[in-house]
Write a protein that holds these residues in place. Structure first.
Motif, PDB file in Angstrom:
ATOM      1  N   MET A  41       0.759  -1.302  -0.103  1.00  0.00           N
ATOM      2  CA  MET A  41      -0.285   0.031  -0.027  1.00  0.00           C
ATOM      3  C   MET A  41       0.909   1.317  -0.018  1.00  0.00           C
ATOM      4  O   MET A  41       1.866   1.119   0.489  1.00  0.00           O
ATOM      5  N   GLY A  42       0.317   2.236  -0.282  1.00  0.00           N
ATOM      6  CA  GLY A  42       0.906   3.498  -0.425  1.00  0.00           C
ATOM      7  C   GLY A  42       1.082   4.216   1.017  1.00  0.00           C
ATOM      8  O   GLY A  42       0.916   3.528   1.986  1.00  0.00           O
ATOM      9  N   LEU A  43       1.369   5.274   0.942  1.00  0.00           N
ATOM     10  CA  LEU A  43       1.502   6.425   2.172  1.00  0.00           C
ATOM     11  C   LEU A  43       0.195   6.732   2.591  1.00  0.00           C
ATOM     12  O   LEU A  43      -0.480   7.509   1.911  1.00  0.00           O
TER      13      LEU A  43
ATOM     14  N   LYS B   5      -3.100   8.420  -8.833  1.00  0.00           N
ATOM     15  CA  LYS B   5      -2.979   7.229  -8.973  1.00  0.00           C
ATOM     16  C   LYS B   5      -1.706   6.691  -9.877  1.00  0.00           C
ATOM     17  O   LYS B   5      -1.378   7.426 -10.842  1.00  0.00           O
ATOM     18  N   GLN B   6      -1.332   5.700  -9.398  1.00  0.00           N
ATOM     19  CA  GLN B   6      -0.146   4.941 -10.093  1.00  0.00           C
ATOM     20  C   GLN B   6      -0.482   3.485 -10.766  1.00  0.00           C
ATOM     21  O   GLN B   6      -0.730   2.699  -9.720  1.00  0.00           O
ATOM     22  N   ASN B   7      -0.686   3.511 -11.738  1.00  0.00           N
ATOM     23  CA  ASN B   7      -1.567   2.163 -12.128  1.00  0.00           C
ATOM     24  C   ASN B   7      -0.866   1.156 -12.369  1.00  0.00           C
ATOM     25  O   ASN B   7      -1.081  -0.053 -12.262  1.00  0.00           O
ATOM     26  N   SER B   8       0.624   1.097 -12.378  1.00  0.00           N
ATOM     27  CA  SER B   8       1.568   0.035 -12.479  1.00  0.00           C
ATOM     28  C   SER B   8       2.189  -0.108 -11.365  1.00  0.00           C
ATOM     29  O   SER B   8       2.964   0.432 -10.668  1.00  0.00           O
ATOM     30  N   PRO B   9       1.840  -1.203 -10.603  1.00  0.00           N
ATOM     31  CA  PRO B   9       2.300  -1.460  -9.331  1.00  0.00           C
ATOM     32  C   PRO B   9       4.079  -2.132  -9.225  1.00  0.00           C
ATOM     33  O   PRO B   9       4.663  -1.739  -8.360  1.00  0.00           O
ATOM     34  N   SER B  10       4.357  -2.301 -10.629  1.00  0.00           N
ATOM     35  CA  SER B  10       5.692  -2.559 -10.691  1.00  0.00           C
ATOM     36  C   SER B  10       6.253  -2.485 -11.976  1.00  0.00           C
ATOM     37  O   SER B  10       5.403  -2.677 -13.000  1.00  0.00           O
ATOM     38  N   LEU B  11       7.316  -2.386 -12.233  1.00  0.00           N
ATOM     39  CA  LEU B  11       8.289  -2.330 -13.747  1.00  0.00           C
ATOM     40  C   LEU B  11       9.376  -2.705 -13.530  1.00  0.00           C
ATOM     41  O   LEU B  11      10.276  -2.802 -12.435  1.00  0.00           O
ATOM     42  N   SER B  12       9.791  -3.679 -14.648  1.00  0.00           N
ATOM     43  CA  SER B  12      11.204  -3.987 -14.707  1.00  0.00           C
ATOM     44  C   SER B  12      11.660  -3.845 -16.019  1.00  0.00           C
ATOM     45  O   SER B  12      11.272  -3.670 -16.970  1.00  0.00           O
ATOM     46  N   PHE B  89       7.095   7.081  -5.681  1.00  0.00           N
ATOM     47  CA  PHE B  89       5.733   7.577  -5.469  1.00  0.00           C
ATOM     48  C   PHE B  89       5.721   8.989  -6.074  1.00  0.00           C
ATOM     49  O   PHE B  89       6.458   9.721  -5.955  1.00  0.00           O
ATOM     50  N   CYS B  90       4.611   9.086  -6.892  1.00  0.00           N
ATOM     51  CA  CYS B  90       4.350  10.394  -7.234  1.00  0.00           C
ATOM     52  C   CYS B  90       3.252  11.200  -6.295  1.00  0.00           C
ATOM     53  O   CYS B  90       2.684  10.538  -5.536  1.00  0.00           O
ATOM     54  N   ALA B  91       3.290  12.468  -6.076  1.00  0.00           N
ATOM     55  CA  ALA B  91       2.527  13.361  -5.314  1.00  0.00           C
ATOM     56  C   ALA B  91       2.087  14.595  -5.928  1.00  0.00           C
ATOM     57  O   ALA B  91       2.866  15.105  -6.701  1.00  0.00           O
ATOM     58  N   THR B 100      -0.779  14.900  -1.984  1.00  0.00           N
ATOM     59  CA  THR B 100      -1.552  13.703  -2.160  1.00  0.00           C
ATOM     60  C   THR B 100      -0.562  12.695  -2.674  1.00  0.00           C
ATOM     61  O   THR B 100      -0.162  12.994  -3.837  1.00  0.00           O
ATOM     62  N   PHE B 101      -0.560  11.333  -2.262  1.00  0.00           N
ATOM     63  CA  PHE B 101       0.377  10.399  -2.759  1.00  0.00           C
ATOM     64  C   PHE B 101      -0.328   9.323  -3.637  1.00  0.00           C
ATOM     65  O   PHE B 101      -1.553   8.879  -3.281  1.00  0.00           O
ATOM     66  N   GLY B 102       0.520   8.763  -4.644  1.00  0.00           N
ATOM     67  CA  GLY B 102      -0.155   7.799  -5.452  1.00  0.00           C
ATOM     68  C   GLY B 102       0.269   6.518  -4.657  1.00  0.00           C
ATOM     69  O   GLY B 102       0.951   6.784  -3.566  1.00  0.00           O
TER      70      GLY B 102
END
Lengths: 113, 111
Positions: A41-43, B5-12, B89-91, B100-102
């Motif tokens: 989860m995020g912050l 929103k950050q729609n991609s939880p992971s990236l390789s 994290f983007c904000a 507000t954080f993604g």
């Protein structure tokens, strides 16, 4: 440069125990925050203080209380710890609430058993 | 309602290639955007920011692009290095709104 300092770094509590996380910043910032981060989860914002003498609830305030002791210090108290409060807690500060970079402490790892 | 929103939880990504991390926001009043990097067992650290009067900001290997009409920002890392492996994290904030954080994107850069 200390920045934001929070203590303790690690703590194990039994369900029902109380504890206080301490936070201090040396950047003369007006606003301070407490976040928690859970796995995957995020912050999530628990409480914040826009300026000395004020505190407000964030997204997930239940089970917590805060005190803005002075401009430098902002503490987070768990009155009766629950396993759901097992998390990593981050204190942060910024010059003001909006339009400024937030600076974080290194985190406090809390486990409630 | 998630405003960031950050729609991609992971990236390789392979070392040396470009990493592109994306972020979308819904509040048109946001006018200040940031990216943070977080290593395990450490607090998030500020990486780069951009205000709404710009559409690009560059700092070394890191560039943030802002597309206000699409309410989209992206972070480009070129070239990617194994040490860039972290959660990003983007904000966003503005118009009296707090930051507000993604939800974060975990970047893995493979050697």
């Amino acid at each position: 440069n200390a920045g934001v300092t929070q203590t303790p770094k690690f703590q194990v509590l039994k369900t029902g125990q109380s504890m206080t996380l301490q936070c201090a910043q040396d950047m003369n910032h007006n606003s301070m925050y407490w976040y928690r981060q859970d796995p995957g989860m995020g912050l999530r914002l628990i409480y914040y203080s826009a300026s000395e003498g004020t505190t407000d609830k964030g997204e997930v305030p239940n089970g917590y209380n805060v005190s803005r002791l002075n401009k430098r210090e902002f503490s987070l108290r768990l009155e009766s710890a629950a396993p759901s409060q097992t998390s990593v807690y981050f204190c942060a500060s910024s010059e003001a609430l909006s339009g400024y970079t937030i600076y974080f402490g290194e985190g406090s790892w809390l486990t409630v058993v | 309602d998630q405003q960031v929103k950050q729609n991609s939880p992971s990236l390789s990504v392979q070392e040396g290639r470009i990493s592109i991390l994306n972020c979308d926001y819904t509040n048109s009043m946001f006018d200040y955007f940031l990216w943070y990097k977080k290593y395990p067992a450490e607090g998030p650290t500020f990486l780069i920011s951009i205000s709404s009067i710009k559409d690009k900001n560059e700092d070394g290997r890191f560039t943030v692009f802002l597309n206000k009409s699409a309410k989209h920002l992206s972070l480009h890392i070129v070239p990617s290095q194994p040490g860039d492996s972290a959660v990003y994290f983007c904000a966003a904030s503005g118009a009296g709104n707090m930051l507000t954080f993604g939800g974060g994107t975990r970047l893995m850069v493979k050697p």
